[in-house]
Design a protein around this motif. Structure first.
Motif, short mmCIF file in Angstrom:
data_model
loop_
_atom_site.label_atom_id
_atom_site.label_comp_id
_atom_site.label_asym_id
_atom_site.label_seq_id
_atom_site.Cartn_x
_atom_site.Cartn_y
_atom_site.Cartn_z
N LYS A 100 4.72 24.12 -4.57
CA LYS A 100 3.15 24.02 -4.50
C LYS A 100 3.10 21.70 -4.71
O LYS A 100 1.98 21.10 -4.41
N ILE A 101 3.97 20.97 -5.89
CA ILE A 101 4.20 19.90 -5.21
C ILE A 101 4.56 19.25 -4.20
O ILE A 101 3.25 18.28 -3.14
N ALA A 102 5.41 19.91 -3.35
CA ALA A 102 5.28 18.93 -1.88
C ALA A 102 4.26 19.50 -1.01
O ALA A 102 3.87 18.44 -0.47
N GLU A 103 3.06 20.56 -1.22
CA GLU A 103 2.10 20.07 -0.15
C GLU A 103 1.28 19.54 -0.85
O GLU A 103 0.59 18.94 -0.15
N LEU A 104 1.48 19.10 -2.11
CA LEU A 104 0.54 18.14 -2.62
C LEU A 104 0.79 16.74 -1.93
O LEU A 104 0.41 15.79 -2.07
N ILE A 105 2.27 16.60 -2.44
CA ILE A 105 2.96 15.25 -1.72
C ILE A 105 2.62 14.84 0.31
O ILE A 105 2.23 13.52 0.17
N LEU A 152 -0.10 12.16 -11.14
CA LEU A 152 0.51 12.44 -12.13
C LEU A 152 0.42 14.06 -12.54
O LEU A 152 -0.52 14.56 -12.80
N VAL A 153 1.29 14.45 -11.92
CA VAL A 153 1.14 15.33 -12.09
C VAL A 153 2.32 16.33 -12.91
O VAL A 153 3.45 15.75 -13.59
N CYS A 179 -2.51 16.88 -11.72
CA CYS A 179 -2.88 17.81 -11.10
C CYS A 179 -1.73 18.74 -11.83
O CYS A 179 -0.18 18.35 -12.77
N VAL A 180 -1.96 19.66 -13.10
CA VAL A 180 -1.49 20.61 -13.43
C VAL A 180 -0.82 21.76 -12.20
O VAL A 180 -1.43 22.68 -11.80
N ILE A 181 0.19 21.72 -12.58
CA ILE A 181 0.85 22.60 -11.54
C ILE A 181 2.29 22.97 -12.26
O ILE A 181 2.39 24.27 -12.44
N ASN A 239 0.95 -1.17 0.20
CA ASN A 239 0.07 -0.46 0.05
C ASN A 239 0.56 1.46 0.11
O ASN A 239 0.72 2.26 1.02
N ILE A 240 1.49 1.48 -0.98
CA ILE A 240 2.82 2.26 -0.85
C ILE A 240 1.83 3.48 -1.99
O ILE A 240 2.05 2.63 -3.91
N PRO A 241 1.50 4.32 -2.12
CA PRO A 241 1.59 5.40 -3.56
C PRO A 241 2.45 5.60 -4.11
O PRO A 241 3.68 5.79 -3.26
N MET A 242 2.28 6.52 -4.98
CA MET A 242 3.32 6.65 -6.52
C MET A 242 2.79 8.03 -6.99
O MET A 242 1.78 7.89 -7.45
N VAL A 243 3.80 9.29 -6.78
CA VAL A 243 3.55 9.98 -7.40
C VAL A 243 3.85 10.82 -8.39
O VAL A 243 5.50 10.41 -8.64
#
Length: 408
Positions: free
Chosen positions: A367-372, A159-160, A181-183, A134-138
């Motif tokens: 913003k990516i860090a906040e999403l993660i 997917l960013v 996510c469009v970042i 149960n490990i997610p990947m971004v």
């Protein structure tokens, strides 16, 4: 008793500079926003001794292919950029990298994985499916417009992407819109944080604070780089020149022997690229996704003098369509563009600078860090692969004599 820190694993590669730079930008952003709260590991799985030679060497051979046989590289890129070849490629990657990715996960035991290199997705999904992890990947896409379909694995959790163009490509390839996510492409957070004026930065760097400043970044990978530097040197326009050769020592030594007719600053390598970009008025470089993104985030217009067929064509087109720079294909076009930029008291340069500022995304890494962290702390992730998919992966591994064991 101190609570154990959650573990973030960032996967990168060294095919060019963009993947590692994006990874470092994300790491810096997380550490800045959430100091000392997480255990972060940045790993290149291809450093693992089990990584097949042909994939490991593809990192260093990347330069040679794109420089010496660009049309052949483009042919291979285009040929593989469709659903059936991508499926075949993903099967090869599962066979080749299953043990490598499995080893990395067992060593680091991450709570979440951040991925900046597309070749890791299929083997990760295989490992996760077989071991019921149960490990997610971004996954973070590192090109602006023309993106190879290998990036679009529909079993990756988030997917960013940098632009709506890439979002639409991902949806067309089968990725669920809710997972996209469009970042932007992550760039060094210092780009967002610098507040000094150009004049102040130039003074601190030892440059002339009042002269228009051209920043040229190149290495062995950049075609026509020396020729265009020679044109700049003999152009007669009023500017100072800063050249960074990207760890290319031979090029750096050759440039030190040049009789420069402008005030010129030479560097073999720098770790102050945000400051260099903010201190400059124009960038001359290749159309790599990361450096183009950094320039736009800095509000720095550019002349792109070398474009790798395939993914970099989209980067160049994005800049050109946004009127944030120019794509020159030979020295004649280069001198013409240079003339336009300096004509009429540099009005074209001023307008191109404004356009670059308008489409740049300087806070993307934050913003990516906040999403993660949001996903890590708030999402209850339970991965439930389909039985037929698990059987397919098992069959592929058994047929290719790949050793694996289920965790109990």
């Amino acid at each position: 008793m101190e609570t154990q820190k959650k573990k973030i694993l960032i996967l990168t590669a060294d095919a060019g500079f963009g993947h590692r730079s994006a990874s470092l930008a994300i790491q810096s952003a997380i550490e800045e926003l959430f100091p000392a709260r997480y255990q972060i590991s940045l790993v290149n799985p291809l450093d693992n001794k089990k990584a097949p030679f042909f994939i490991k060497e593809s990192q260093s051979e990347y330069d040679k292919w794109v420089r010496d046989v660009p049309e052949l590289y483009k042919f291979g890129y285009d040929l593989s950029d469709s659903p059936i070849p991508v499926t075949i490629l993903e099967t090869i990657l599962v066979v080749s990298l299953f043990e490598v990715i499995n080893d990395v996960i067992e060593e680091h035991e991450p709570d979440i994985i951040i991925n900046t290199y597309p070749l890791y997705q299929a083997p990760f999904v295989a490992v996760r499916s077989l071991h019921r992890l149960n490990i997610p990947m971004v996954t973070i896409v590192t090109d602006l417009a023309t993106v190879h379909q290998i990036w679009f694995n529909d079993k990756v959790d988030w997917l960013v992407v940098p632009t709506e163009i890439v979002r639409n490509e991902a949806i067309e390839a089968g990725v669920k819109p809710a997972n996209i996510c469009v970042i932007g492409i992550p760039v060094n957070p210092r780009i967002f944080q610098l507040t000094e004026s150009k004049q102040e930065l130039r003074k601190s760097l030892g440059w002339n604070s009042d002269l228009t400043t051209i920043l040229a970044v190149g290495s062995k990978r950049v075609e026509h780089f020396k020729v265009n530097l020679d044109i700049l040197n003999h152009s007669g326009f009023p500017f100072q020149l800063t050249v960074v050769t990207g760890k290319d020592q031979r090029l750096y030594n050759e440039l030190k022997e040049v009789d420069w007719h402008h005030e010129t600053h030479l560097y073999e390598f720098v770790d102050q690229m945000p400051e260099f970009m903010h201190a400059s008025d124009l960038l001359i470089t290749k159309a790599g996704g990361l450096i183009v993104t950094e320039a736009l985030a800095s509000g720095l217009p550019m002349i792109l003098i070398d474009v790798i067929p395939g993914q970099e064509s989209g980067n160049a087109k994005f800049v050109k369509d946004g009127n944030a720079g120019f794509w020159t294909k030979n020295p004649n076009e280069f001198i013409q563009v240079l003339g336009h930029l300096f004509f009429n008291e540099k009005e074209c340069l001023r307008q191109t600078t404004e356009n670059a500022k308008n489409i740049g995304k300087p806070s993307s890494a934050l913003k990516i860090a906040e999403l993660i962290i949001h996903q890590l702390e708030t999402s209850e992730f339970i991965f439930s692969p389909k039985v037929d998919f698990i059987h397919m992966i098992e069959d592929i591994l058994v047929k290719n004599q790949i050793q694996w064991k289920k965790k109990t």
